[in-house]
Each structure stands twice: as C-alpha cells, then as structure tokens.
Motif scaffolding. Structure first.
Motif, PDB file in Angstrom:
ATOM      1  N   GLU A 167      12.418  13.398 -25.554  1.00  0.00           N
ATOM      2  CA  GLU A 167      12.221  12.065 -24.974  1.00  0.00           C
ATOM      3  C   GLU A 167      12.224  12.144 -23.446  1.00  0.00           C
ATOM      4  O   GLU A 167      13.045  12.835 -22.845  1.00  0.00           O
ATOM      5  N   GLY A 168      11.264  11.451 -22.835  1.00  0.00           N
ATOM      6  CA  GLY A 168      11.151  11.440 -21.378  1.00  0.00           C
ATOM      7  C   GLY A 168      10.196  12.460 -20.822  1.00  0.00           C
ATOM      8  O   GLY A 168       9.863  12.391 -19.633  1.00  0.00           O
ATOM      9  N   ASN A 169       9.739  13.429 -21.649  1.00  0.00           N
ATOM     10  CA  ASN A 169       8.782  14.429 -21.166  1.00  0.00           C
ATOM     11  C   ASN A 169       7.417  13.795 -20.952  1.00  0.00           C
ATOM     12  O   ASN A 169       6.989  12.910 -21.712  1.00  0.00           O
ATOM     13  N   LEU A 170       6.706  14.272 -19.926  1.00  0.00           N
ATOM     14  CA  LEU A 170       5.345  13.836 -19.670  1.00  0.00           C
ATOM     15  C   LEU A 170       4.404  14.645 -20.548  1.00  0.00           C
ATOM     16  O   LEU A 170       4.450  15.882 -20.547  1.00  0.00           O
ATOM     17  N   VAL A 171       3.570  13.968 -21.328  1.00  0.00           N
ATOM     18  CA  VAL A 171       2.645  14.656 -22.224  1.00  0.00           C
ATOM     19  C   VAL A 171       1.219  14.318 -21.803  1.00  0.00           C
ATOM     20  O   VAL A 171       0.945  13.251 -21.240  1.00  0.00           O
ATOM     21  N   SER A 172       0.321  15.262 -22.068  1.00  0.00           N
ATOM     22  CA  SER A 172      -1.097  15.085 -21.737  1.00  0.00           C
ATOM     23  C   SER A 172      -1.872  14.782 -23.004  1.00  0.00           C
ATOM     24  O   SER A 172      -1.626  15.373 -24.058  1.00  0.00           O
TER      25      SER A 172
END
Length: 243
Positions: free
Chosen positions: A127-132
């Motif tokens: 949770e909170g990670n930036l995903v592409s």
C-alpha cells in the motif's frame, strides 16, 4: 495464468483479497487512488458543458442568419461563416464527449478486478507504492492462476503424431469435433492413468530440433488435484477400436 496489471498509473490505495485464496472473475482486487482521475473527469464534464453551451449559441446564431438571409438583411458569406461556426461547435461537443468517456474509464480503471476464476498469488506491491499502468510494461500487482479447468501441455513425437493423423483420416475415425480426442493423465504417484480429459489444441509445426509437436489437453479440476507447474504423463488414443 493471468498477471494483474493496472490500466492506469497512481498510488496503490488498498487490496481486497487474502493471498493464496480463490477468487472469481470480476472480484475486486486492488484500488488505485482515484482522486486525480475523478478531478480530471469533473474537468472533462465542465468542458463538455461549455461546448454544449457554445453549440446552443452557434445553432441560434445560424438560424438567425438564415432567417435574415431570406430578406437579404445579411449576405450569403455571413450565413456560410455561421454555418462553419455551427459545424465547429458540433465537432467540439463530440470531442468533449469523447474526453469525458475516457476520463470516466480512467476512474473505472482505478479498480482492478480479476479477469479469471482461480487462485491468487501474493501482493507484489504494498500500500502506498506508485504503480505504472497502461501497457505490457505496467507494474505486476499479483497473479491469478486458473485451476478449473486446467491445461496440460505435452510434446508428441512425430511417429505418434502420424499415427493419430491416420486415425483422424480413416473411414471411421475414433474422434470428431463433437467428440474430441480423449486423453488420460497420470500424476507422478499414480500407477495408472485415472484422470480423463480431451485434446484442446495442437501446434501447427513440428520442432525440427526435437522432432516433436506441442499439444495441449483440457482437464476438469473441481477437487484441485492438479496444480500449476506440476508434471505428469499423458496417454493418447493409439488405434481404432478392435475386438
């Protein structure tokens, strides 16, 4: 096998499954922070309303020009100019409607759902990670493996393939499209071939290096006896029926 990748980029907000559990097609798995996309959708809605207002004005302006043209109060050039303005306003509405549809789709795509029934893997992004998102290079969030039915891949040697081809071309072939070629599968601890399935696909070219042809059987797996990655043996029809 299905890799779960986001359609849009953003911060992973939440996950809605237990790792290793069974999921159904359409189950919600992940939520990407939707707020930037909701704001973009609101902006697109405002742009559409502006375009619609301009279309209303352009329509009335053109109608007035046509009415005045009947008494020659305005020139044909003015009428043509207002017709062109009307057509531009109509095009602007179409463009704004398309932009709003895309923006609403982006909001929808912030919720990633399972594409298949199967067993889900672990959460690869916290949770909170930036995903592409967007294409095949998008971040993999998790994987879902289809278990029932399940595919069994195997290689057929050239001699066996030729034998099966002759059976299919015989006057009374043992199989048909309505009755697919049956196969029997044995797991490493089976003494016989107790698991029945049928041929689902066969490759269109022999591997010249090994002299084999890739085949695939489809097996029902309601009790989850088969797991992805397992090995086994397969038995095919070897001849037509005889006494």
């Amino acid at each position: 096998h299905g890799s779960i990748r986001p359609r849009v980029s953003g911060y992973r907000r939440s996950a809605h499954f237990h790792e290793g559990s069974m999921v159904k097609k359409g189950d919600l798995l992940f939520v990407i922070d939707p707020r930037p996309y909701e704001a973009a959708a609101e902006e697109a809605q405002g742009q559409l309303q502006t375009a619609q207002a301009q279309l209303t004005f352009a329509t009335r302006d053109f109608e007035r020009a046509v009415e005045l043209g009947r008494t020659q109060a305005v020139s044909q050039q003015v009428i043509d100019q207002r017709r062109q303005a009307l057509q531009s306003a109509e095009a602007a509405v179409i463009i704004a409607e398309g932009a709003l549809k895309r923006a609403k789709l982006d909001v929808e795509f912030t919720q990633d759902v399972s594409p298949i029934d199967g067993r889900i893997g672990r959460k690869l992004m916290t949770e909170g990670n930036l995903v592409s998102g967007g294409d095949t290079s998008a971040t993999v969030l998790t994987t879902v493996l289809s278990l029932d039915p399940i595919y069994f891949y195997f290689n057929i040697d050239e001699q066996t393939y030729l034998k099966n081809s002759r059976l299919r071309l015989a006057d009374q072939p043992p199989t048909s499209q309505d009755n697919p070629n049956p196969v029997h599968v044995a797991l490493p601890d089976d003494t016989d071939f107790p698991h029945e399935g049928h041929m689902n696909w066969i490759d269109n070219e022999l591997d010249q290096g090994t002299g084999t042809l890739r085949g695939r059987a489809l097996l029902r797996n309601p009790q989850l006896r088969f797991s992805p990655g397992q090995f086994g043996r397969v038995r095919l029809v070897g001849s037509a029926q005889y006494e």
